[in-house]
Structures are given as C-alpha cells and as structure tokens.
Design an enzyme around this catalytic site. Structure first.
Site, PDB file in Angstrom:
ATOM      1  N   CYS A 207       0.874  -1.191  -0.068  1.00  0.00           N
ATOM      2  CA  CYS A 207       0.069  -0.063  -0.176  1.00  0.00           C
ATOM      3  C   CYS A 207       0.768   1.127  -0.011  1.00  0.00           C
ATOM      4  O   CYS A 207       1.669   1.426  -0.952  1.00  0.00           O
ATOM      5  CB  CYS A 207      -0.913  -0.116   1.183  1.00  0.00           C
ATOM      6  SG  CYS A 207      -2.204   1.156   1.104  1.00  0.00           S
TER       7      CYS A 207
ATOM      8  N   HIS B 130      -3.446  -5.564   1.118  1.00  0.00           N
ATOM      9  CA  HIS B 130      -2.980  -6.036   2.370  1.00  0.00           C
ATOM     10  C   HIS B 130      -2.801  -7.305   2.726  1.00  0.00           C
ATOM     11  O   HIS B 130      -3.926  -7.841   3.580  1.00  0.00           O
ATOM     12  CB  HIS B 130      -3.741  -5.186   3.436  1.00  0.00           C
ATOM     13  CG  HIS B 130      -3.622  -3.673   3.410  1.00  0.00           C
ATOM     14  ND1 HIS B 130      -2.411  -3.077   4.101  1.00  0.00           N
ATOM     15  CD2 HIS B 130      -4.084  -2.549   2.615  1.00  0.00           C
ATOM     16  CE1 HIS B 130      -2.387  -1.773   3.719  1.00  0.00           C
ATOM     17  NE2 HIS B 130      -3.580  -1.283   3.205  1.00  0.00           N
TER      18      HIS B 130
ATOM     19  N   GLU C  15      -1.199  -8.555   5.088  1.00  0.00           N
ATOM     20  CA  GLU C  15      -1.067  -8.942   6.256  1.00  0.00           C
ATOM     21  C   GLU C  15      -2.279  -8.688   7.220  1.00  0.00           C
ATOM     22  O   GLU C  15      -2.286  -9.179   8.256  1.00  0.00           O
ATOM     23  CB  GLU C  15       0.091  -7.822   6.851  1.00  0.00           C
ATOM     24  CG  GLU C  15      -0.487  -6.353   6.958  1.00  0.00           C
ATOM     25  CD  GLU C  15      -0.639  -5.690   5.809  1.00  0.00           C
ATOM     26  OE1 GLU C  15      -0.719  -6.161   4.572  1.00  0.00           O
ATOM     27  OE2 GLU C  15      -0.789  -4.551   5.992  1.00  0.00           O
TER      28      GLU C  15
END
Ligand SMILES: Nc1ncnc2c1ncn2[C@@H]1O[C@H](COP(=O)(O)OP(=O)(O)O)[C@@H](O)[C@H]1O
Ligand SMILES: [Mg+2]
Lengths: 80, 221, 727, 80
Positions: free
Chosen positions: B86, B195, B197
């Site tokens: 990002c 994302h 994660e």
C-alpha cells in the site's frame, strides 16, 4: 476559451500540507524556505465565446464545486 | 528469516506487518525508524502501509526521501527482497525502485473492501506458494491505488512478467491493465496495494495473505 | 478599568445576569480576555448549564466502571488488567458549515479525548443524521462528512467499524455528526486531568496555536439563522498527520513515569484545559502566554486563550522530567513548550508580554457557573395504533423491496467502504452486522461496539424513545454474543430555552436512566448538543447511544448471515404487530404517527440473556435483532448477507403486514441446525418456529416471494443513486 | 523572495481528478466544459536574494521532492 483557476487557502487557515512540505524541504537540506502554502491549480476549456459569460460561469463553478469558500479563495484567469 | 519493518511518521500498518511476520516466520522483525541511517543485516525489508507524512504532496513522496531510504535502495538494488504494501508500494515507485506511479483512485473516494486478485507470476520469492492464475481474496484500503505508467512501460512490465497481481473482477481504482502489484526486473522488489497482512488468520475473514509470508519464510530462512 | 458594553456581552453569548455574576466573582469588571474565558467556560457546551441538573439522573456506577462521566472519557474494566476507554461527541455545527473539515476535526477531537487518558484508540464509530435525501444540500453534506470522517480516521490508522446514518427533513438545516472512539489501556496506566501539586511545570505539546475557530464553543451553543451561510465563521482545519504523531508521542511518554496530569485542548482550547486541570487538582495555574507556540503573528492573549487550533495537549509533568518529554516530542517533530507552573493560589493567572492580562479565581468560575432548571413541558402521549387500523399493502414483497431500498434501511456500504475498517488487523466483525467486533489485541477477548437511536420514537414519546435507544444498543451487543457493559451518549436536541424541547430532553433522559438501571448498563461518558435548530425548527430529539460490550471468547461471536440451507429459523420474543411510528407506517402507508413500540425492560433482559446463552452454548448459527422495518427486514438482512433464502410461515392471529413489519421490541431471529432445533428448551419464553433456510428466495408462505438477488439490488441502490457524480 | 510553483501533469498522463471534476461540473449543469486538468500550486518564501541562485535552488527542490518528473512538469515564477 482556456481558463486557469488558482485555489488557495485563506490567510490564517492552517495548511498542514504546506507545513509538511516546508519541513521536508528543510530536512532535505534546503535552508531558508518559509511560508510554504499549497493550493490547487485547475486548467479547463470552456465553450463560452465571450469573456463576461465565461467569467460568470467560472465563478459559479468555483462557488458550487471547485473551491471551498469557507476556507479557500479562488482566482480566475482567462486566456485572451 | 530476519526482517526489518521501516517505520515512517504516520505509517500505520507497521504493527500489522510485524504481527504477520512474527506469526508466520516465528521471529520478530526489527522496527527501524525512518530517521536512522543504518539498516540491520536482514533477509527481508518491509515498507508498511499507512499515511506516511499524511499522504501530503504525493503519497510516499516525502517518505521516499527519508534517511533510511538510501540504505533500503542500496540493499534492494543489491538483491535483498523488499516488500512494499500500500503506502509502501507508493514509496517504492516514488524512489524509483519500481516503475510507474499510483494516482488518485478513479472514483476519487477512499476504497476499503476485500477484492479478488489473480496471481500472475508465481516465479518470485513472494508468490511461490500461490498457483499460477489462482484467485485470492485480499482487502484493499487506499485513496491512491490507481497504477499508471506510459504505454511502453506497461508493455515492458507485462512482457517481462513483472505483473505479480491483478484485480480479478472489478477494477476498484482505475488502475492501468488492472494491475494490483508489480515486481522489479530482478523480481526481488514487490509492491502491491492490497494488504496481505490483514488476512492471515481465519478470524479476520481469510488466510489468503498467509502464503506470501510463508513463501518468504521458506525461501529466506 | 474597561467597561464591557451590552453588545460585547451579548456577542459573548452571556446574559446580563451572567455578566453580573462575573463581576461579583471578580469583585470588578472583567477585561476582554477574562470575559472571553468566562464566556466559553459558561457556554452551554462547556458548562452544561441547561442539562447538568437532569444528567445526574443517569446511572453511572456499576461493577465494571473505573471512571464515569467527568473525565475526558469513561473507563471500564474488561478483565485481565485491561480497560476500555470511550466517549462520543458531536461536531454538528462545524460539519454543517464545512462538512469535510467539521467531520474530520470531530473525529480528531474524540480520539484525543481517548488517548489523553492513556488508551490506544482501536475503534471509531459515527452516528450521522442528514436532511431529507432530496434536499438540495444533502448530497454535498453527505459527501463531505463521510470523506472527512474517513480522511481523518484512515490516516490515524484506527478502524472505523460502525455507526448509523439517517435522513429526515428535521435535519435539513442542522445535520448531526456524532463521532465515537474506543481505546484500550492497562488499568494501572490510566491518566487523569487533575493538575495536582504546586510548582510543577505545565507543558504544551502538539501543533502551534493559530486563530482557528475562535468562538467555536460559543458557536456550538447558538442556534443558526438564515445568515449563517453568509457569516462563514472560521472553521478549524484538521491535520491527522500531526495527530498521529501526537498519539504516538503521548503513548511513548505515558510509558515513562513522568506525567501528573494531561488533558487535550478541545472546544475552548487552552482555556478549558487549563481551567479544568487546575480546578480538578485544586491548584492554581500561572501561564506565560509568550511561551505558547504560535503559528500566526501578533496573537493577543484573548486569541490564544480562545483558539481552537487542533492537535494540541496540555500536561503537568513531574518536575525535573521535562527533558524526557522534550526528547520524545522532538523526535516526533512536535512542539514542546513549558508554558507555566502550578501554584497554590487557586487562581488562573496569565501573563503576556511582561504584563498580567488575566487573574481569575477558579473557585467562583466553577461554583458560580450558571445552572438552570429550564421550564419544560412533557410531550403529549401519542395514541396507540392498532394493527387492524393499518390497511395491508397491495403487495407485501413490493413493500419489503421499497423499505429495503429506502433511505433508512438501504445498505450503508457506500459510506463504510470509504472508511478503513480492517486496519490494525483485529476487526473480526465488519460494518454491516448488528455490532462491530474488534479483538483485544493479543488476547482471545474482543470488544463489541455499536451506536443506535430511533429519533422518530423519541419524538413521539421521549421516555419510551430514550429507553428504546439504550435497549437497542444493549440488544445489538447481545446479538453478536457480547456482554453489554456500559455506554456513552451524545444528546442532540433543539433549543433548551423552549419548554417543549426541554420536555423532550428530560423525557429521553428519564427513559435512558430507567433502561440503564434495569439492564445494569451504566453510562460512563457523554456529550450534550443543544441548539440544533434553525428558525425555531428543531431536530428530532436524537439521544445517540454508543454501546460497548465484551466477548470473553471471540471464537463464540455470532453474525447475521444464514450459514447453511435447511436450518431452522426461530423468532425469540413476542410479536404483537406494533405499527405505530414504524417505517412501514411512514414509508408504505404514508403516515407519521402513533405511539412508538413500548419497551418492556424485564422482557428485554430476559430475551437477551437467553439469546446470549444460546450463542455461548455454540448451538445457534446466526443471530440478528429486529429493529427498524421489523421481522421482514431482519430476515432479508440475513438472507442478503449469505445469499441463502428462507421460507417463513405466517401466523393466523395477526395481519401479515403487522407480523412482518411491526417493530415490537426485544426480539431476535436465530437459526439452528435441525438437530439442535429439536432440543431447544425455551421454558416459558416466547419462541416461535418461523421456518427454514434454503433456496434463492425469501418466501412468506402464501403471501409473497422475493429473490434474494432482488433484495440485494434494491438494498444497494439508494446510496449509489443519491451520491452518483458527487465529488 | 516569493516563489510560485505550478505543477501540472504531463500531456498523456491520465488525470482521474480532472476527469471527475469534469463529470461533476457536467452533472451540475455546466455545459461545454472540457479538458479539465488538475495541478498543484505552491507558494513559498525563499531566503536567497539573487534570482539565479533562487531559481537554481527551486529547480532542485522540484526535482527532488515537489514534482514527480515521471508524470509531472513544473514551472517556477519568481516575484521580482
Ligand atoms: N456511518 C456509518 N459508519 C460505519 N458503519 C455504519 C454507518 N452507518 C451504518 N453503518 C453500519 O451499517 C450496519 C447497519 O446499520 P443499522 O441499520 O443502523 O443497524 P442496526 O439496525 O442493527 O442498528 C451496521 O453494521 C452499522 O454499523
Ligand atoms: Mg441490529
């Protein structure tokens, strides 16, 4: 007709972006830079052929959409 | 696997990245302050998501000039795997490690939702645990994810297999050729807007991000 | 000695009586700086002069309460040495004038209230009320407010996980923007605002002071008139980047043992933070305004004291520890300035350019603050409307689609997709369910949070409406499997100087108090916003409630989506088909009338405890409460969330439309596998077997059948249509 | 010395904001507006007293930070 519009923050209004740019320039080693203010710059083509109508329309566009007149000023330039 | 997460002012996914790295690799990453000029010896560098410098001027522009970035660029050019998520992707394009730029989303709004991605290149240290063409669900949350490069660059990036992920369904931000993530020519630098994660355990609504960290762990341990 | 003219006094929003009290407190005429300080401290916003008397009725104590109302935010114990810290606040007037910045700074302000107490913010919510969808200003306001909330919260990296959005013509000239923040802290590391001790340094940190929003607090306490658009008072511009740095710097300093007291500078800026810290600490404060970091030149003492520049904090440090603080704040690139000292004078003394510019005894400033028992008249009781007096619609399926696609029930996806609700990687229930759920980082616990109020109920019957708002949050927390613990509120009303409005206010508070007591669900923080009216037309009474609960084990969380085909659907709670003030009555029958559904709190508690027990037993697969739009919309929500349809049997003792759209309270729809369903023991609780899940339609046996896809497209259409092409 | 910097997108670079503004103006009923391009406008004070040094420094600031020269052009005006 080509129009150029500058939109700037009114005096005294906090400009967080300008401040961040100023700090960043400082840490890049550019000394002596102050009072950074960031504004917007819009170019457009407008179909009106006479200047008064064009300016009139552009003013309405600024008031209605382009500028936030609570915190911003705008200036309209028309290409001759 | 030894890793470093770079913390810029107003990074805000630094903790999330660290949690994912620790959970999957078993070792805690070094958290490295942007103002430092030394990078510890690591196998992986992560530039996390967030709003470094408030996203002012251009997303990632000021962060790309941080003192630590000189080291990051040097290591990345020497081949250290480097992952930008990002805002991290934006920093990677601003500092020239990846081609192109990330512009304002075509719809102009910030967009937060889970989107399907197709994995376009599994031949990288990041993507080896996905199947070619596999579709994974990963959240996006950004205002400026509209990937842009001139046509020649896009042709080259596509031709060299540098597109790592594409938006598989709707394109959420107007990105050129549906690009969601790219690698550099040597495939050791990956930048992506989604994302991974945030989807590493089932409670969070999915685990499709986990293979990315697992692949890195396996390759770099 | 200057004499303040009537005009100057009136400009400061003070009455002649209030002014005379100031003169008595000081034993002399105030100078302009002192007048400014009194005016903001005695404004409705800071002094709660019209509401204080009534707020006392709300229950604020309970086993979980660590800190009730009176500090920057409320604090509750969530076990294991951890606390949840939360508050909700309004930013109504600024958001109407400048929707983006008004909403953004509202979010920034409420976050400071939470992290000033030592908590890391972990969830944001927002309760929004706009004018009629077709009002010419609405689109612009919706676009700006939503973008502003997102702009600030997203940059901070705190997930915005819930809230509500309503449209009603009563908000045409006065939108409501209420923001709530929830944070987490350790119970042994919570920070308060009492500036204790003498000779301790007073430290200013954060952004520099400019001439922002001077008179903001008095503006928030004055009603609008037609000129407001023209006057365009300065609104503050938010800087979420600086706030993020301020958050990290404060938390870093809080890990050291150096802070005696800390308070954010919110409305009325330096004035209210200084006065409150000193009053609470029973000390005096001497400030040297020349030391205040300033953004603009030639600022006067008056301007500095009244500025509402954002992203600033005031702290009292342990003497000798200033350098630790300075080091941390400078690392984060923030101003850090010692601007004064605590004294034993019980006065607030200000010096500027070598001269004393104000000297105010703090005792009288607090003790003589106005307190009004304003005249009030109760809202007349509305008449009960029997289901038999409301004609059935031609087509129940059409009616359902119309409701789902209307402004009240349509999907809020357009709104919440502009908010980062997954950042921090702990959001386990996203917007779209009954309550949002975020894990307590690193544990198996989770917080459940929601906001609710039904203003049309509050208008028809403030007492029942106040009860209902509290009960609905309690119910929404229960529906995800949480133990509801406590709530915050934001009470938005018209002018307290009108007896009908005061009557609404008192009625709502009485109802809230009764519900709090009966449910064992105290209020720990809150905010009152009066004067939400234009030309004598007030907003519907809107006491927004922000509820917080805890799930001891997040793996037991419930969600609204049907989970599988062929499961059994039950309705817990009694259905009488109450249509008064229902959305059906308003949007399908075109009538805004009647008494709202009564809330029986004993039933509410019994049904909720039963459902929560079922969730914990692991037997139920989906849960959704019934609220606006009744049973039919609850079922539709569950079907849309899953793509699975259902077939529902209708009882013969009620008209179908009353059964499906009545808004009777204390009800939940739950699903179970067929095997578990057969063993369900409900005792004497009213539990009705409604039907089974499955197929691609929602079928009301014998009367209507609607494709789930058709429900979805109706549900998604409203915002896209409204906001299309709005920048 | 006061400097004004215009940062504009290069021709051929997509401008999502300009496009969105154009659409929004259209739906507000302003007809005949075309080619809307949105740029940035930065004002700042620079300590250098001679124009050549100032322009030189500003150019370096633009190259290093203010503009992304892959997609943007910049123009520097100095107040006499
Ligand atoms: N302003 C908002 N911001 C974020 N989420 C919102 C907002 N408004 C509504 N939502 C979400 O949309 C869902 C539906 O809202 P609502 O109809 O008020 O729910 P309920 O009837 O269960 O209280 C909820 O999950 C709520 O949190
Ligand atoms: Mg609900």
């Amino acid at each position: 007709m080509k129009a150029r519009i500058h939109i700037t923050l009114k005096a005294g209004v906090l400009d967080p972006e300008g401040k961040a740019i100023e700090n960043a320039l400082g840490s890049l080693g550019f000394d002596g830079v102050n009072d950074v203010r960031k504004g917007k710059y819009i170019e457009l083509e407008i179909a009106d052929s006479d200047e008064t109508t064009a300016r009139d329309n552009l003013t309405r566009m600024c008031e209605a959409l382009l500028a936030n007149t609570v915190i911003e000023n705008y200036a309209i330039d028309l290409e001759a | 696997m030894k890793s470093a997460v770079i913390v810029f002012p107003a990074s805000n996914c630094d903790r999330d990245a660290a949690v994912a790295l620790e959970r999957i690799s078993g070792s805690k990453p070094h958290m490295v302050w942007h103002g430092d000029s030394d990078l510890p010896e690591v196998d992986l560098i992560v530039l996390p998501g967030g709003f470094s410098y408030g996203d002012y001027l251009r997303c990632g522009a000021m962060a790309s000039q941080s003192p630590i970035m000189k080291e990051v660029i040097k290591k990345a050019k020497a081949g250290t795997p480097t992952l930008g998520i990002c805002n991290g992707f934006q920093v990677l394009t601003e500092c020239g490690l990846l081609p192109g730029v990330l512009m304002r989303n075509a719809g102009l709004h910030f967009v937060c939702k889970t989107v399907p991605l197709s994995v376009e290149n599994t031949d990288t240290v990041f993507t080896s645990k996905y199947g070619q063409g596999e579709v994974i669900d990963v959240p996006i949350a950004h205002h400026d994810g509209n990937y842009f490069a001139d046509a020649d660059t896009l042709d080259r990036v596509e031709g060299e297999g540098q597109v790592a992920f594409r938006y598989a369904n709707d394109n959420p931000n107007g990105s050129a050729r549906d690009i969601a993530g790219i690698v550099n020519a040597k495939s050791n630098v990956l930048g992506l807007m989604p994302h991974p994660e945030r989807v590493i355990d089932q409670q969070l609504g999915g685990t499709d991000g986990a293979p990315l960290f697992a692949a890195l762990t396996e390759a770099l341990s | 000695m200057n004499s303040n003219t009537d005009a100057v006094i009136a400009e400061h929003g003070l009455s002649r009586d209030e002014y005379d009290t100031i003169v008595r407190s000081l034993n002399r005429e105030p100078n302009l700086t002192e007048l400014g300080i009194f005016s903001v401290m005695w404004s409705e916003h800071c002094s709660y002069k019209s509401s204080r008397l009534h707020l006392k009725k709300l229950p604020t104590e309970g086993p979980c309460v660590i800190q009730g109302p009176g500090e920057n935010a409320g604090v509750i114990d969530i076990g294991d040495g951890q606390a949840a810290i939360f508050k909700m606040e309004s930013h109504n007037h600024p958001s109407y004038i400048e929707p983006y910045q008004g909403a953004a700074t509202g979010v920034g302000g409420i976050m400071r209230d939470v992290f000033t107490m030592g908590a890391r913010p972990v969830a944001l919510l927002n309760a929004l009320r706009f004018g009629a969808a077709d009002h010419p200003k609405t689109r612009h306001l919706v676009g700006g407010v939503v973008a502003g909330i997102g702009g600030y919260g997203n940059c901070m990296g705190v997930p915005t996980v819930g809230g509500e959005v309503n449209f009603d013509k009563s908000y045409n000239g006065n939108i409501l923007v209420n923001a709530m923040c929830v944070g987490l802290a350790d119970t042994d590391n919570i920070f308060y605002s009492a500036a204790k001790g003498v000779g301790n340094p007073v430290v200013y940190v954060g952004s520099k002071t400019g001439r922002d929003g001077i008179h903001g607090a008095t503006m928030a306490s004055a009603e609008f008139d037609d000129d407001s658009d023209e006057k365009r008072p300065t609104v503050q511009v938010g800087d979420p980047f600086t706030e993020k740095l301020l958050l990290e710097a404060c938390l870093e300093l809080m890990a050291e043992d150096v802070i005696i007291a800390i308070q954010d500078m919110g409305a009325a800026g330096l004035t209210s933070s200084a006065v409150e810290m000193a009053s609470k600490g029973e000390t005096g404060l001497e400030l040297d305004l020349d030391q205040v970091p300033q953004r603009e030149e030639n600022m006067t003492a008056y301007e500095m004291m009244l500025s509402e520049s954002q992203e600033r904090m005031l702290m009292v440090l342990k003497p000798g520890h200033e350098d630790i603080g300075r080091h941390i704040f400078e690392k984060w690139g923030l101003d850090f300035a010692i601007i004064g000292i605590t004294t034993d004078t019980s006065h607030l003394t200000l010096r500027h350019k070598g001269e004393e510019v104000a000297d105010i005894p703090l005792g009288p400033l607090a003790d003589f603050a106005p307190l009004y028992d304003r005249p009030h008249v109760a809202t007349p009781k509305a008449e009960y409307i029997s289901p038999d007096d409301v004609p059935a619609p031609n087509d129940l399926g059409e009616a359902l689609l119309k409701l789902l696609g209307g402004s009240e029930l349509s999907s809020r996806r357009w709104v919440y997709e502009q908010y980062d609700y997954t950042v921090m990687a702990d959001t386990v229930q996203r917007p779209g369910g009954d309550a949002a759920v975020v894990r307590v980082h690193g544990t198996t616990k989770a917080l459940a949070v929601c906001t609710d109020v039904t203003p049309r109920y509050c208008q028809a019957d403030p007492f029942e409406g106040g009860k209902q708002a509290v009960a609905e949050t309690w119910r929404n927390l229960t529906a995800v499997g949480a133990d509801p613990l406590a709530y915050t509120d934001c009470l938005n009303f018209g002018s307290p100087e009108r007896p009908e409005i005061m009557g609404q206010f008192i009625g709502c508070i009485d109802g809230m108090a009764e519900a709090s007591g009966a449910l064992g669900y105290p209020v720990v923080s809150g905010n009152v916003s009066f004067y939400n009216e234009t030309n004598g037309i007030g907003v519907k009474p809107t006491p927004a409630i922000g509820g917080v609960g805890v799930l001891p084990d997040v793996s037991q969380m419930a969600t609204i989506a049907f989970k599988a085909e062929d499961e059994v659907i039950f309705l817990v709670g009694e259905t009488r088909g109450h249509l008064g003030q229902s959305l059906f009555l308003r949007d399908i029958a075109g009538r805004e009338e009647g008494a709202p559904p009564p809330v029986n709190l004993a039933t509410e508690k019994r049904n909720g405890d039963f459902v929560r027990g079922l969730i914990r037993s692991g037997k139920i697969t989906a849960v959704h409460d019934c609220s606006d739009g009744g049973l039919a919309t609850a079922l539709a929500d569950m079907a849309m969330a899953s793509g699975i349809g259902a077939t529902i049997d209708l009882p013969d003792d009620l008209p179908a439309h009353a059964f499906l759209f009545g808004e009777d309270q204390a009800r939940y729809v739950v699903t179970m596998s067929a095997a578990d369903a057969d063993t369900l023991e409900a005792g004497d609780l009213p539990v009705l077997r409604l039907g089974t899940t499955g197929g691609s339609c929602l079928t009301f046996d014998g009367v209507a059948e609607v494709m789930v896809e058709a429900l979805r497209s109706a549900h998604e259409g409203f915002f896209e249509g409204l906001m299309h092409d709005q920048l």
